[in-house]
Design an enzyme around this catalytic site. Structure first.
Site, short mmCIF file in Angstrom:
data_model
loop_
_atom_site.label_atom_id
_atom_site.label_comp_id
_atom_site.label_asym_id
_atom_site.label_seq_id
_atom_site.Cartn_x
_atom_site.Cartn_y
_atom_site.Cartn_z
N ARG A 254 -3.32 3.59 16.69
CA ARG A 254 -2.38 4.63 16.92
C ARG A 254 -2.77 6.01 16.54
O ARG A 254 -4.08 6.21 16.23
CB ARG A 254 -0.87 4.55 16.45
CG ARG A 254 -1.04 4.61 14.80
CD ARG A 254 0.29 4.21 14.45
NE ARG A 254 1.05 3.20 14.58
CZ ARG A 254 1.09 1.80 13.93
NH1 ARG A 254 0.33 2.02 12.87
NH2 ARG A 254 1.69 1.04 14.40
N TYR B 173 -6.96 13.16 -1.14
CA TYR B 173 -7.49 12.95 0.32
C TYR B 173 -8.51 13.97 0.56
O TYR B 173 -9.46 13.71 1.05
CB TYR B 173 -6.06 13.21 1.07
CG TYR B 173 -6.15 13.52 2.46
CD1 TYR B 173 -6.34 12.16 3.36
CD2 TYR B 173 -6.57 14.46 3.17
CE1 TYR B 173 -6.54 12.05 4.84
CE2 TYR B 173 -6.44 14.66 4.66
CZ TYR B 173 -6.78 13.37 5.29
OH TYR B 173 -6.77 13.40 6.69
#
Lengths: 469, 427
Positions: A233, A375
């Site tokens: 996706r 991250y």
């Protein structure tokens, strides 16, 4: 409610209201394999440094017939009704201005840049392009020349911020070895709508070899195996779509739990779905085995796109070892391990000689982001990896690059709280979020068979976001 | 007769099996079969391609689903020119579909096929009562308004009660569980042995999931990415606490824990000739060797309802010149833990061999470590027609992992006193 600002910038009445409210106006960007409709202006600036014919040759190779630049010189100015000097102007809108500034070596020579850009920016049409080609400062032979070439970055970044109506400005740094053929894929990318959301970015095209020039420019990946991780996706599906459009034999990879969505991507694009946890120790072997089994014993991967990534956001003061480790494992360690396997020439189904590795970093990795230390660590790590691996595999014709997306509109960003999202979406020179296709096009450019001269680069796809700029 | 060419198992795909009324409560058979088919197409890159045929079925089926498999193909990523048909042999449906297409491939009638099945215990059909149905048909056939009114007037309140599908044998009125409870009692199958088998099924399947065994056999569906009925944490002790649900009083051994629950799901297998697979660079996991179907007279009480595989396997072994011990892996469908155990007991029984099978000696015992090594229906669940596809694909993969020549036996019992069995061999 969620699209209220889109409404304020969309219909004409509301647009006026929006403008009054100070909402930045977003322009529908030119996308895809489309050149600008207006003329492409080429200005080769005279200078005392080494000259390069690469830019002119590259444009010629692309079938672009450039027109000469209008220069804002005192003698060319006229006097207006109010008695003020009026600079010379183009007779119609132009599509792009390509500025070959490679020879500039002294401060006064920078005047040429201003003289060309002043009329050009006034005439630049919608989704217009400013492309400055310079010499990599570290390759110049005097401190002044290096300073002058570095100045081009300041100019390009400022121009990017000054442009409106979807215009972009980028800087390509070359060497004396860079050939027209080697520069060609880069100029093509920059002129076309494929680079819609890339602005204010400098990157280097230093090599002499283009690599393999595709016989069909519309299908550069024909008969080539391209592996995309995290393809179920969002951006990953967008990447797969662009490679499918450009003729690739696709292997789409995602975790087994995302199999239903992955199935739809594979069946829509005609690739094969590989359900795989990329953090498993044998993930690289499994990818290679899949390619060798499904594309023939001698098949090798042309490009692997390391798109799979996760976020586990928390302030660092609240981050435990699981949140820390899982992000680094998926976003960075898996990529390192998989590359190691695929770069082994003895592994059947590994990366081809002349192959491409493209990582996905992030503006968070460049600038840092509150609540995303794990991250940012992983994404900055990707940048480090790309820069370190590129020279090691250069002799095999393999390139290693990364993109660093900014705010890209996906299901994931749709879940960001309204105000935060609107801020992130508008806080860039193009006053809008990018689309997955913008990231995909940039990756496809880096992975193109004829982008062999582009390696070790990190290109931000962020609409010249103010974050980390 | 010329040596027929091989039919080979290329791979399979299923959706995780759901509990009845669970994840797929609002999903139709066609939705589930389409999901399984699209996952298979994606795994093997068959989008837009024509396959020789698709054969599948469902045990619980709505009348509107008369062309279920063809409708599924039309809604899938396959080329719409792919022919398809439904077939049904109760719980043997999936395996019978594989046998059917394998035979066609061996004969050269087709080069490739997809076979399997689907079932939903959640979305089961409910029919109107017989009286109401007849009245409605009469009204439909009526030529005058008077006749129509007369037809409707004949409806009695009792006719309005719906008829729900029953998990019972029409000829005996007994549920499958009640039948098996009798058989288990006859064979003296202990509660402990059944619970042990059930616990092992859950543990083995949980391990297989953890090892990623199902990564290329299952595609998630509707947010379900693992079999819903799987109980990794179950144990013989926990299972021992459950009360019997089949059989009566003292000596009743069959509980909800050692019987398969009603489930929803779909499973399919890609079968082809070796050439077809090679041309497409597709894997070949195993060769379809042979199959046999047996039936028993359970109505007279002569034999247990689910004992037919005990007859089918010796016939198949005799034809292939094999002994029961010549297999690396055994897949015996766990309709109930006691079904597996009675079947094994029958094969070891001298009297059964002599009187029922007409053999000089029993088939003998099997190495139990080779039985259902990655779990079976007690853990996965048992959407009736989907079980065959699940077992064929899993076994083919396990055999391929073991290496060429590895041989596996499949045994599936079915309603109506039938049993479908088959042999696969890794190539």
């Amino acid at each position: 409610m969620t699209k209220v600002l889109d409404v304020l910038t969309g219909n004409p009445v509301a647009k006026a209201v929006g403008k009054q409210l100070g909402v930045p106006q977003a322009t529908e960007l030119r996308r895809g394999r489309s050149l600008p409709t207006g003329d492409v202006v080429l200005a080769v600036l005279a200078g005392s440094g080494a000259t390069s014919s690469a830019t002119r040759e590259a444009l010629k190779g692309l079938g672009v017939t450039p027109v000469d630049a209008v220069r804002d010189e005192p003698a060319a100015r006229t006097t207006g009704e109010d008695g003020r000097a009026v600079p010379p102007a183009y007779s119609s809108k132009i599509g792009a201005v390509v500025l070959d500034a490679t020879a500039l070596a002294t401060v006064p020579e920078l005047e040429g840049v201003r003289a060309v850009l002043r009329p050009a920016l006034r005439a630049l049409g919608s989704s217009g392009r400013v492309i400055v080609v310079g010499t990599a400062p570290e390759l110049t032979d005097s401190p002044e020349a290096a300073a002058v070439q570095q100045a081009l970055e300041g100019i390009t970044r400022s121009v990017g911020k000054e442009l409106r109506k979807g215009g972009t400005a980028n800087l390509v740094l070359v060497s004396t070895e860079t050939t027209g053929a080697a520069l060609s894929s880069t100029l093509s990318f920059l002129l076309e709508g494929r680079s819609a959301y890339v602005s204010g970015q400098p990157w280097r095209v230093l090599g002499a070899e283009a690599g393999q020039v595709p016989s069909d420019p519309a299908a550069p990946f024909a008969d080539k195996v391209v592996v995309v991780t995290g393809a179920a996706r969002g951006i990953g599906a967008g990447i797969a779509e662009v490679f499918a459009r450009d003729g690739a034999s696709l292997v789409v990879v995602d975790i087994p739990a995302a199999g239903e969505a992955l199935t739809k991507v594979a069946n829509r694009l005609g690739g094969t779905a590989l359900q795989l946890d990329i953090t498993s120790p044998d993930a690289g072997q499994k990818i290679a085995a899949h390619v060798a089994a499904r594309h023939g014993k001698d098949a090798r991967i042309h490009a692997i796109i390391h798109n799979a990534g996760i976020t586990r956001d928390k302030l660092l003061v609240n981050t435990d070892e699981d949140r820390w480790g899982s992000v680094l494992e998926v976003n960075l360690a898996a990529e390192i391990r998989i590359n190691e396997v695929l770069l082994d020439a003895d592994v059947a189904g590994g990366l081809a000689e002349g192959g491409r590795i493209v990582g996905v970093a992030s503006t968070s990795g460049v600038a840092g982001n509150r609540g995303q230390t794990n991250y940012a660590a992983s994404k900055a790590g990707v940048i480090g990896l790309v820069r370190a691996e590129a020279p090691v595999v250069a002799d095999r014709g393999i390139t290693v690059n990364a993109v660093a997306p900014g705010f890209i509109e996906t299901e994931m960003t749709d879940r960001i709280p309204f105000a935060t999202r609107e801020f992130a979406r508008r806080f860039n020179s193009l006053s809008q979020g990018g689309k997955p296709v913008d990231v995909a096009e940039t990756i496809a450019y880096l992975a193109a068979p004829d982008s062999g001269a582009v390696t070790g680069q990190v290109i931000r796809v962020c609409g010249q976001s103010q974050i980390g700029a | 007769m010329a040596q027929a060419r091989n039919a080979v198992i290329v791979g399979g795909n299923r959706i995780p099996f759901g509990k009845a009324g669970g994840a797929y409560a609002s999903v139709s058979n066609q939705d589930m079969l389409t999901a399984a088919l699209d996952g298979l197409v994606a795994r093997f890159g068959l989008a837009g391609q024509r396959v020789g045929e698709v054969a599948a079925g469902a045990v619980l089926k709505h009348s509107r689903d008369f062309n279920l498999t063809r409708e599924t193909v039309l809604g899938s990523a396959l080329d719409p020119t792919t022919p398809a048909y439904d077939l049904q042999q109760a719980c043997g449906t999936g395996l019978e579909a594989v046998i059917q297409v394998a035979n066609k491939i061996q004969l050269g009638q087709i080069d490739s096929a997809i076979a399997g099945g689907v079932d939903s215990a959640s979305d089961a059909p409910i029919a109107v009562g017989e009286g109401l149905r007849r009245a409605l048909l009469r009204a439909n056939h009526a030529k005058t308004t008077a006749q129509r009114i007369q037809a409707f007037a004949s409806i009695r309140p009792g006719d309005l009660a719906p008829e729900t599908p029953r998990n019972s044998e029409p000829r005996t009125g007994l549920s499958m569980g009640e039948h098996q409870a009798r058989t288990a009692k006859e064979w003296g199958i202990s509660r402990e042995a059944q619970d042990e088998l059930a616990a092992a099924s859950h543990h083995n399947m949980a391990r297989a999931w953890d090892e990623g065994f199902f990564d290329d056999l299952v595609t998630p569906f509707r947010k379900l990415s693992k079999d819903q009925g799987l109980r990794p944490e179950t144990s013989v002790e926990k299972l021992a606490k459950l009360s019997p649900v089949f059989g009566k009083g003292e000596g009743a051994t069959m509980t909800a824990g050692n019987s398969t629950p009603l489930s929803d799901g779909a499973a399919l297998v890609l079968v082809s000739s070796e050439e077809w697979a090679a041309e497409r660079n597709l894997p070949v996991l195993a060769r379809f060797v042979d199959a046999e179907v047996a039936a028993v007279d359970y109505v007279s009480g002569d034999e247990g309802l689910l004992m037919a595989p005990a007859y089918a396997v010796p016939r198949l072994l005799a034809r292939q010149g094999l002994s029961l011990q010549d297999f690396d892996l055994y897949e015996i469908h766990e309709a109930f833990a006691s079904t597996v155990l009675t079947t094994l007991a029958a094969w070891e029984d001298e009297e059964f061999a002599a009187e029922r099978l007409g053999l000089d000696a029993p088939l003998g015992a099997i190495d139990r470590s080779r039985l259902n090594v990655n779990g079976s229906s007690l853990a996965a669940g048992h959407p009736f027609a989907a079980t065959g596809g699940r077992i064929v694909a899993s076994l083919a993969k396990m055999l391929s992992d073991k290496g060429p020549g590895s041989r596996g036996l499949i045994s599936i019992c079915a309603a109506g006193g039938q049993g479908v069995v088959a042999i696969l061999e890794a190539v």
